[in-house]
Design a protein around this motif. Structure first.
Motif, mmCIF file in Angstrom:
data_model
loop_
_atom_site.group_PDB
_atom_site.id
_atom_site.type_symbol
_atom_site.label_atom_id
_atom_site.label_comp_id
_atom_site.label_asym_id
_atom_site.label_seq_id
_atom_site.Cartn_x
_atom_site.Cartn_y
_atom_site.Cartn_z
ATOM 1 N N GLU A 30 0.805 -1.220 0.000
ATOM 2 C CA GLU A 30 0.000 0.000 0.000
ATOM 3 C C GLU A 30 0.843 1.276 0.000
ATOM 4 N N GLU A 31 2.148 1.151 0.224
ATOM 5 C CA GLU A 31 3.006 2.322 0.349
ATOM 6 C C GLU A 31 3.349 2.928 -1.004
ATOM 7 N N THR A 32 3.419 4.244 -1.041
ATOM 8 C CA THR A 32 3.905 4.925 -2.234
ATOM 9 C C THR A 32 5.430 4.834 -2.260
ATOM 10 N N LEU A 33 6.011 5.157 -3.403
ATOM 11 C CA LEU A 33 7.470 5.141 -3.494
ATOM 12 C C LEU A 33 8.089 6.166 -2.549
ATOM 13 N N THR A 34 7.401 7.287 -2.328
ATOM 14 C CA THR A 34 7.899 8.286 -1.368
ATOM 15 C C THR A 34 7.983 7.683 0.029
ATOM 16 N N GLU A 35 6.995 6.887 0.397
ATOM 17 C CA GLU A 35 6.999 6.247 1.718
ATOM 18 C C GLU A 35 8.060 5.149 1.786
ATOM 19 N N ILE A 36 8.268 4.449 0.690
ATOM 20 C CA ILE A 36 9.341 3.447 0.643
ATOM 21 C C ILE A 36 10.692 4.135 0.743
ATOM 22 N N LEU A 37 10.815 5.299 0.112
ATOM 23 C CA LEU A 37 12.055 6.073 0.211
ATOM 24 C C LEU A 37 12.377 6.380 1.668
ATOM 25 N N GLN A 38 11.369 6.696 2.461
ATOM 26 C CA GLN A 38 11.590 6.986 3.878
ATOM 27 C C GLN A 38 12.192 5.780 4.594
ATOM 28 N N ARG A 39 11.780 4.579 4.196
ATOM 29 C CA ARG A 39 12.355 3.368 4.782
ATOM 30 C C ARG A 39 13.834 3.232 4.391
ATOM 31 N N TYR A 40 14.135 3.647 3.175
ATOM 32 C CA TYR A 40 15.474 3.460 2.636
ATOM 33 C C TYR A 40 16.474 4.501 3.138
ATOM 34 N N LEU A 41 15.985 5.602 3.672
ATOM 35 C CA LEU A 41 16.878 6.682 4.109
ATOM 36 C C LEU A 41 17.894 6.230 5.153
ATOM 37 N N SER A 42 17.548 5.231 5.939
ATOM 38 C CA SER A 42 18.500 4.773 6.957
ATOM 39 C C SER A 42 19.706 4.089 6.321
ATOM 40 N N TYR A 43 19.579 3.673 5.062
ATOM 41 C CA TYR A 43 20.694 3.057 4.344
ATOM 42 C C TYR A 43 21.417 4.068 3.450
ATOM 43 N N ASN A 44 20.701 5.102 3.041
ATOM 44 C CA ASN A 44 21.284 6.132 2.179
ATOM 45 C C ASN A 44 20.583 7.448 2.468
ATOM 46 N N ALA A 45 21.234 8.302 3.248
ATOM 47 C CA ALA A 45 20.619 9.565 3.667
ATOM 48 C C ALA A 45 20.385 10.512 2.500
ATOM 49 N N HIS A 46 21.006 10.235 1.339
ATOM 50 C CA HIS A 46 20.867 11.116 0.177
ATOM 51 C C HIS A 46 19.953 10.511 -0.885
ATOM 52 N N ALA A 47 19.075 9.600 -0.467
ATOM 53 C CA ALA A 47 18.219 8.896 -1.430
ATOM 54 C C ALA A 47 17.325 9.839 -2.223
ATOM 55 N N CYS A 48 17.023 10.994 -1.655
ATOM 56 C CA CYS A 48 16.167 11.961 -2.362
ATOM 57 C C CYS A 48 16.879 12.572 -3.569
ATOM 58 N N SER A 49 18.190 12.406 -3.640
ATOM 59 C CA SER A 49 18.960 12.982 -4.744
ATOM 60 C C SER A 49 19.076 12.025 -5.928
ATOM 61 N N TYR A 50 18.283 10.952 -5.911
ATOM 62 C CA TYR A 50 18.343 9.957 -6.975
ATOM 63 C C TYR A 50 17.000 9.871 -7.704
#
Length: 215
Positions: free
Chosen positions: A143-163
Motif C-alpha cells: 500500500e506504500e507509495t514510493l515516497t513512503e518506501i524512500l523513507q524506509r530506505y533513508l537509513s541506508y542512504n541519507a541522500h536517497a532523495c537525490s536519486y
C-alpha cells in the motif's frame, strides 16, 4: 487528510515486551505501551502480554469489531469469549463489588492507541544504487507509495532523495505504489511454481541526479 502509516507484521513483532508492546487486529496497529504502564502489575494484563507483537484479530467479531461473544454454558448468559483468560476492560462473569463499570472506552476501541494500519500484503524489493553498486533488500507494504518506501530506505542512504528511482528503464512516479508503477508482484505465481522468491525479487535502480550537469 494525512495518509495512515502502514506496518509490516515483522515491524509489529519487534514490539514484544511489556515496556514496548504493540498488537494488530482487524487491520489496525496499536501501541498499548501506555496502557501497560497505566495498569502495571494488574493480572488482567497477562493475556495481552502473551500476545505482544502478534495479530489478535481472532479475539474479535469482524462485523461488530468488538470482542467475540458466546453463551456461557454455566450461566446460559451471553458474555465475552476470552479463552486465554479474562483481560483488561472485560467485565467479570458475575457482579462484583471490585469491578468499576465506568471504564470509558475499552482499549480496543480507543483510537489513542492506534499508530497505523497493518499491511494486507508485504513484498520484497532490491534497491540498487547505480552510483556505488550497493544493494539493499527491503520488505515493504504493497500500500506504500514510493515516497513512503524512500523513507524506509533513508537509513541506508541519507541522500536517497537525490536519486531518480527507475524500474525496467522507466522512471517511477514517487506518488504511486509499486503496483501502480507496474512493478510486478509475482509472489503468488512463484509460490505456485515452487520457485525461490529471493531469486526473482524486483530491482529498483537509483540513478544519481548530477545537479552540476548543464542541460
Amino acid at each position: 487528510m494525512d495518509r495512515p502509516r502502514f506496518f509490516t507484521p515483522a515491524e509489529v513483532a519487534a514490539h514484544n515486551t511489556a515496556a514496548d508492546l504493540w498488537v494488530s487486529f482487524l487491520g489496525k496497529v496499536c501501541d498499548l505501551t501506555p496502557l501497560m504502564e497505566q495498569h502495571k502489575g494488574d493480572d488482567l494484563l497477562f493475556p495481552i502480554m502473551q500476545c505482544a507483537g502478534k495479530d489478535i484479530s481472532s479475539w474479535f467479531d469482524p462485523e461488530t469489531e468488538d470482542i467475540r461473544r458466546h453463551i456461557d454454558p454455566l450461566t446460559n448468559c451471553e458474555r465475552y469469549y476470552t479463552p486465554r483468560g479474562r483481560f483488561l476492560h472485560i467485565p467479570p462473569a458475575s457482579p462484583r463489588s471490585d469491578w468499576a463499570s465506568d471504564i470509558g472506552l475499552p482499549w480496543w476501541k480507543d483510537k489513542r492507541y492506534e499508530v497505523g494500519l497493518l499491511s494486507a500484503k508485504t513484498r520484497w524489493i532490491r534497491v540498487i544504487n547505480t552510483l556505488t553498486s550497493q544493494e539493499q533488500r527491503l520488505q515493504v507494504c504493497s500500500e506504500e507509495t514510493l515516497t513512503e518506501i524512500l523513507q524506509r530506505y533513508l537509513s541506508y542512504n541519507a541522500h536517497a532523495c537525490s536519486y531518480t528511482w527507475k524500474h525496467a528503464g522507466t522512471s517511477l512516479d514517487m506518488s504511486l505504489t509499486l503496483g501502480e508503477n507496474n512493478v510486478p508482484d509475482e509472489d503468488l505465481e512463484l509460490q505456485e511454481l515452487r520457485l525461490d522468491r529471493d531469486l526473482f525479487t524486483p530491482a529498483i535502480l537509483l540513478h544519481f541526479n548530477d545537479d552540476l550537469t548543464e542541460g
